[in-house]
Motif scaffolding. Structure first.
Motif, PDB file in Angstrom:
ATOM      1  N   ILE A   1       0.937  -1.156   0.145  1.00  0.00           N
ATOM      2  CA  ILE A   1       0.144   0.011   0.073  1.00  0.00           C
ATOM      3  C   ILE A   1       0.864   1.317  -0.100  1.00  0.00           C
ATOM      4  O   ILE A   1       0.573   2.207  -0.669  1.00  0.00           O
ATOM      5  N   PRO A   2       2.028   1.404   0.900  1.00  0.00           N
ATOM      6  CA  PRO A   2       2.917   2.481   0.679  1.00  0.00           C
ATOM      7  C   PRO A   2       3.328   2.949  -0.615  1.00  0.00           C
ATOM      8  O   PRO A   2       3.665   3.895  -0.995  1.00  0.00           O
ATOM      9  N   VAL A   3       3.797   1.647  -1.165  1.00  0.00           N
ATOM     10  CA  VAL A   3       4.428   1.749  -2.609  1.00  0.00           C
ATOM     11  C   VAL A   3       3.192   2.268  -3.562  1.00  0.00           C
ATOM     12  O   VAL A   3       3.843   3.162  -4.415  1.00  0.00           O
ATOM     13  N   ALA A   4       2.211   1.772  -3.412  1.00  0.00           N
ATOM     14  CA  ALA A   4       0.986   2.212  -4.346  1.00  0.00           C
ATOM     15  C   ALA A   4       0.704   3.822  -4.044  1.00  0.00           C
ATOM     16  O   ALA A   4       0.670   4.589  -5.093  1.00  0.00           O
ATOM     17  N   THR A   5       0.849   4.220  -2.736  1.00  0.00           N
ATOM     18  CA  THR A   5       0.560   5.595  -2.564  1.00  0.00           C
ATOM     19  C   THR A   5       1.617   6.386  -2.949  1.00  0.00           C
ATOM     20  O   THR A   5       1.431   7.520  -3.852  1.00  0.00           O
ATOM     21  N   GLY A   6       3.006   5.903  -2.705  1.00  0.00           N
ATOM     22  CA  GLY A   6       4.108   6.933  -3.081  1.00  0.00           C
ATOM     23  C   GLY A   6       4.317   6.939  -4.794  1.00  0.00           C
ATOM     24  O   GLY A   6       4.455   8.085  -5.265  1.00  0.00           O
ATOM     25  N   TYR A   7       3.924   5.727  -5.554  1.00  0.00           N
ATOM     26  CA  TYR A   7       4.166   5.780  -6.745  1.00  0.00           C
ATOM     27  C   TYR A   7       3.101   6.813  -7.425  1.00  0.00           C
ATOM     28  O   TYR A   7       3.243   7.409  -8.490  1.00  0.00           O
ATOM     29  N   THR A   8       1.837   6.731  -6.803  1.00  0.00           N
ATOM     30  CA  THR A   8       0.753   7.800  -7.096  1.00  0.00           C
ATOM     31  C   THR A   8       1.028   9.092  -7.032  1.00  0.00           C
ATOM     32  O   THR A   8       0.660   9.772  -7.858  1.00  0.00           O
TER      33      THR A   8
END
Length: 681
Positions: free
Chosen positions: A176-183
C-alpha cells in the motif's frame, strides 16, 4: 455544468469530457463513504498478517544493528551474511512512520519495538492513512485530466470498489505505501504540466509539485527500492513532453526544477535514514535483480488469470473497452498535448511494470498484491474509459458504471474485513487454465485473530501449517520467507507470532504434547484431525470458509537416515521449537529447552547419536521422560526404549534437550547440535 465548461478551456484539457449524471456522482459519493468506513473499521478489526510480523522483526534489527533484515539474515556481529539474497529488497521508511506513530502514542520507545495489540492497531491505522492519501491523490489525477471533481469522485469510488485495494489498505505495510508513493509521484509529474493559478507568483505551484514528488519518492523507494524503474519511466515521459514542446514554450526546462530538487532531497533523506542500503552504489541494480529473483512457480498465465478472476469483471470490461476507444481516438488525432502526456503517465504506472512481470512469467504467488502499485492508475484508466463510453452510450454506460461499483462493494461488505478474498463470477464458474493463479481465501492469515477466540488457552497453536504427503497437518508453519526457526514456534510466540497480541503461548518447549491446534486457511480436506471452529463469510450467494481450527495429533517426518542440522534450514522439518541460529551457522542452538523429533517406521528400542557441543551438562528427555545418556567425544548417545510413552502418532520419537536443566536461562549455557542419527538397537 459550469465546472465542465471551464475544464474544456483548461490549458491541460484540449478535449471536452462528458458530464456524468448527477445521480451517478451521488452514488459514487455513497460508495466512497462505504469504502472509507470499511477501510478504517477494518484496520481496527483485522488480525496480524504474516508479513507484518516479518517487518516488525526487520524494524527491530534496523534499530539494533542498522540493517532492515530478518534475524537469521545477520551474523553474530550484526552484519548481513553471505547467504542473504534480499538485503536490498525492502526499506524501513513505512515501518519507521508507523514506529513514530507508536512512539507518539506511548506504545513504543524510539529504540524498542512492540508486538502488543495496541502497537499493531497503530500500524494498521498508519497504513489506512497512507491508503487514504493514495486514494486522494488518485482522485486529484482524474481532476487534473478531466477538469472536474465529478469524475474524480467516481475514480475514488472505483478504486475503493476494488476489493484488493480496500482489503490490503487495512494492513499491508509493504505494498500500500508503494502504491501511494508511486501515485503521488505520478501526480507530481502530471501537476508539473498544469499552469500555476497565480502566474506571477508560481512558488505555490512549484512547492506543491516538489512536496508531492518528495513524498512519493520517499514512500516508494523507501519501502521497495526496486520500484525506481517505474518512477524513472514516469519522469522520462515528463522530459519527453517538455522536449517536444521546447520550441513553443518559454523556459521549457524550468518545470523540471521542482521534481529534480525533490528527487535530490528524497535520495539524501534515504541515504541518511538507511545508509547501509542507499549509500551503496550497487543498490539500484541489486534491488531490481533481487526482487526479480523471487523464487516460485513461473507461469505466463498467472498474472492474466489473477486479473480476470480477482478484478470486478464489469469494471474490467468497461475499462478495457473504454480505454481502447480512447486510444483509437488518439490515434486518429495523432497529437501530443499535455493531457495526452498526463494520460500516458497514468498508463505507465498501470501497465509498464506489470507487463514486465508478465513477460518474465514471474511467480506472483500472492496474486495482484505483487502489482498493487498499479491499482490507483488502473482506477483512473477505468474512469477515463467509462467517460469515453458515456459520450457515445450515455444511458446504459452510466447504469453499468453504477452496477460495476456497487456489486464488488456489496461483496466487500459481506467478506469484511477480508475483502481481499474477493473473486468474481468468472472464478466461481470454474475458470482454471493450466498454470493459472490460485490463492486460498485468506492467504494473508488476518483471520487468525477471529478464530483464536475459540481455541483452548493451553494449546500449542500453529497458524497455517505445512502438511505431509498425505495431507496431515504438521506442527510447523508453511514456509513463507520467515526464519527457519520461526516455523516451529507457537503462533503466539512473542515477536513473530501472529497471535502474540491476543494470547499467551499455550505451551512451553519443555514438554511436547501429543496434540496441537492447526489453524488452516486453505479449503482442502484435512486428514486425521477434529474440527474445533471455523470462520466463514458470504461471497454473494456462496459461503466461503476463511479459516478453520483443527485439533490434530502430532505427526512427525519418517526417519530416512541421518539428519543434518544447520542454520540454512537443513533438518528444519524435524524441529519442534526452542531453537535459534543464523543462515550461515553449521549448527542449531538451544539456550533453553528445545525439541526435535521424527517417526520410526518400526517398533522396539534404538539408540540415537546426537552430535554437538554444550556449555555445561545438558539433560535430555525422550517423549517427555528422562533419557539414559552416554556422553561421547562428539556428542551424546541416547537410549530410546521400545516402551516409551506415546506422543502423538505411535512410533514418534521426540528428543528434548535442556541446556540449563532448570537453572537460570540467563546463565549463558547453550547446546549446539549438527546431526542426529539412529545407530541401532
Amino acid at each position: 455544468m459550469q465546472e465542465q465548461d471551464r475544464s474544456a478551456t483548461s490549458p491541460t484539457n484540449d478535449h471536452r469530457w462528458p458530464v456524468p449524471p448527477v445521480w451517478l456522482v451521488w452514488f459514487a459519493g455513497a460508495i466512497t463513504l462505504t469504502g472509507l468506513t470499511l477501510l478504517i473499521t477494518g484496520a481496527i478489526r483485522t488480525g496480524v498478517t504474516v508479513d507484518e510480523t516479518f517487518h516488525t522483526a526487520r524494524l527491530h534489527n534496523y534499530l539494533t544493528h542498522g540493517w532492515y533484515l530478518l534475524d537469521d539474515d545477520l551474523t553474530t556481529h550484526g552484519n548481513p551474511g553471505t547467504w542473504v539474497e534480499d538485503r536490498y529488497v525492502y526499506g524501513p521508511i513505512t515501518a519507521l512512520l508507523a514506529h513514530l506513530a507508536n512512539t507518539l502514542t506511548g506504545n513504543e520507545t524510539w529504540t524498542t519495538v512492540s508486538t502488543t495489540a495496541n502497537a499493531y492497531l497503530i500500524r494498521h491505522l498508519t497504513i489506512a492513512t497512507i491508503a487514504i492519501a493514495g486514494t486522494t491523490a488518485t482522485a486529484a489525477i482524474t481532476r487534473i485530466i478531466t477538469g472536474t471533481w465529478r469524475w474524480a469522485l467516481i475514480t475514488t469510488a472505483i478504486l475503493l470498489s476494488l476489493p484488493m485495494w480496500t482489503g490490503h489498505a487495512m494492513f499491508n505495510i509493504k505494498d500500500i505505501p508503494v502504491a501511494t508513493g508511486y501515485t503521488l509521484f505520478t501526480l507530481a509529474c502530471i501537476h508539473t504540466l498544469t499552469h500555476p493559478r497565480t502566474p506571477h507568483h508560481p512558488w505555490r505551484h512549484h512547492l506543491t509539485t516538489a512536496t508531492l514528488a518528495y513524498t512519493g519518492i520517499l514512500l516508494t523507494l523507501g519501502t521497495r527500492p526496486a520500484l525506481w524503474p517505474g518512477l524513472g519511466a514516469t519522469g522520462a515521459l515528463l522530459v519527453l513532453h517538455l522536449t517536444l514542446h521546447r520550441t513553443t514554450t518559454p523556459h521549457p526546462w524550468r518545470p523540471l526544477t521542482p521534481p529534480l530538487v525533490a528527487t535530490a532531497l528524497a535520495l539524501t533523506t534515504l541515504a541518511l535514514t538507511y545508509p547501509n542500503l542507499y549509500t551503496n552504489p550497487h543498490w539500484l541494480l541489486d534491488s531490481a535483480t533481487e526482487s526479480a529473483g523471487y523464487r516460485g512457480t513461473n507461469s505466463w498465465w498467472m498474472l492474466p488469470s489473477a486479473v480476470v478472476m480477482t478484478v470486478p469483471l464489469l469494471l474490467l470490461v468497461l475499462g478495457v473497452v473504454g480505454t481502447l476507444a480512447g486510444l483509437a481516438a488518439w490515434l486518429r488525432q495523432r497529437d501530443w498535448s499535455a493531457r495526452h502526456a498526463q494520460v500516458a503517465m497514468v498508463a505507465a504506472q498501470a501497465l509498464l511494470l506489470p507487463t514486465l512481470v508478465w513477460l518474465q512469467a514471474a511467480p506472483i504467488s500472492g496474486g495482484l498484491r505483487h502489482v498493487l502499485f498499479a491499482a490507483p492508475a488502473v482506477a483512473v484508466l477505468i474512469t477515463l474509459g467509462c467517460a469515453h463510453l458515456l459520450r457515445s452510450r450515455p444511458k446504459w454506460t452510466a447504469s453499468l458504471i453504477g452496477l460495476g461499483m456497487v456489486a464488488p462493494m456489496i461483496v466487500s461488505v459481506q467478506l469484511f474485513p477480508y475483502a481481499y478474498a474477493y473473486q468474481n463470477v468468472l472464478a466461481s464458474s470454474g475458470f482454471d487454465p493450466p498454470g493459472s493463479f490460485s490463492l486460498p481465501p485468506d492467504d494473508y492469515r488476518a483471520s487468525m485473530r477471529e478464530v483464536a477466540r475459540a481455541l483452548p488457552a493451553d494449546a500449542f497453536v500453529v497458524c497455517s501449517p505445512d502438511v505431509d504427503e498425505v495431507g496431515r497437518p504438521l506442527r510447523m508453519v508453511a514456509f513463507g520467507g520467515q526464519s527457519w526457526f520461526d516455523l516451529a514456534q507457537d503462533c503466539a510466540h512473542p515477536g513473530t507470532g501472529q497471535l502474540a497480541p491476543w494470547r499467551d503461548a499455550g505451551s512451553s518447549y519443555e514438554r511436547v504434547e501429543g496434540e496441537f491446534i492447526a489453524v488452516v486457511v486453505k479449503e482442502h480436506p484435512v486428514r486425521g484431525c477434529t474440527e474445533l471452529a471455523r470462520v466463514t463469510r458470504h461471497r454473494l450467494a456462496e459461503r466461503v470458509r476463511i479459516a478453520t481450527a483443527w485439533r490434530c495429533p502430532l505427526v512427525l517426518p519418517t526417519y530416512a537416515g541421518p539428519v543434518a542440522l544447520d542454520g540454512a534450514g537443513n533438518g528444519a522439518e524435524t524441529l519442534l521449537g526452542g531453537w535459534s541460529g543464523t543462515g550461515g551457522d553449521g549448527w542449531i542452538t538451544a539456550t533453553g529447552p528445545a525439541s526435535l523429533g521424527f517417526h520410526l517406521p518400526y517398533d522396539g528400542g534404538v539408540r540415537v547419536m546426537v552430535t554437538g557441543t554444550a556449555e555445561g551438562a545438558p539433560t535430555f528427555r525422550i517423549n517427555n521422560e528422562p533419557a539414559a545418556v552416554t556422553p561421547v567425544a562428539d556428542g551424546w548417545i541416547l537410549e530410546v526404549p521400545g516402551d516409551r510413552p506415546e506422543v502423538g502418532m505411535a512410533g514418534n520419537v521426540v528428543i528434548t534437550v535442556d541446556p540449563t536443566h532448570g537453572a537460570d536461562p540467563s546463565a549463558g549455557d547453550q547446546v549446539r547440535l549438527t546431526r542426529v542419527e539412529v545407530i541401532g538397537g
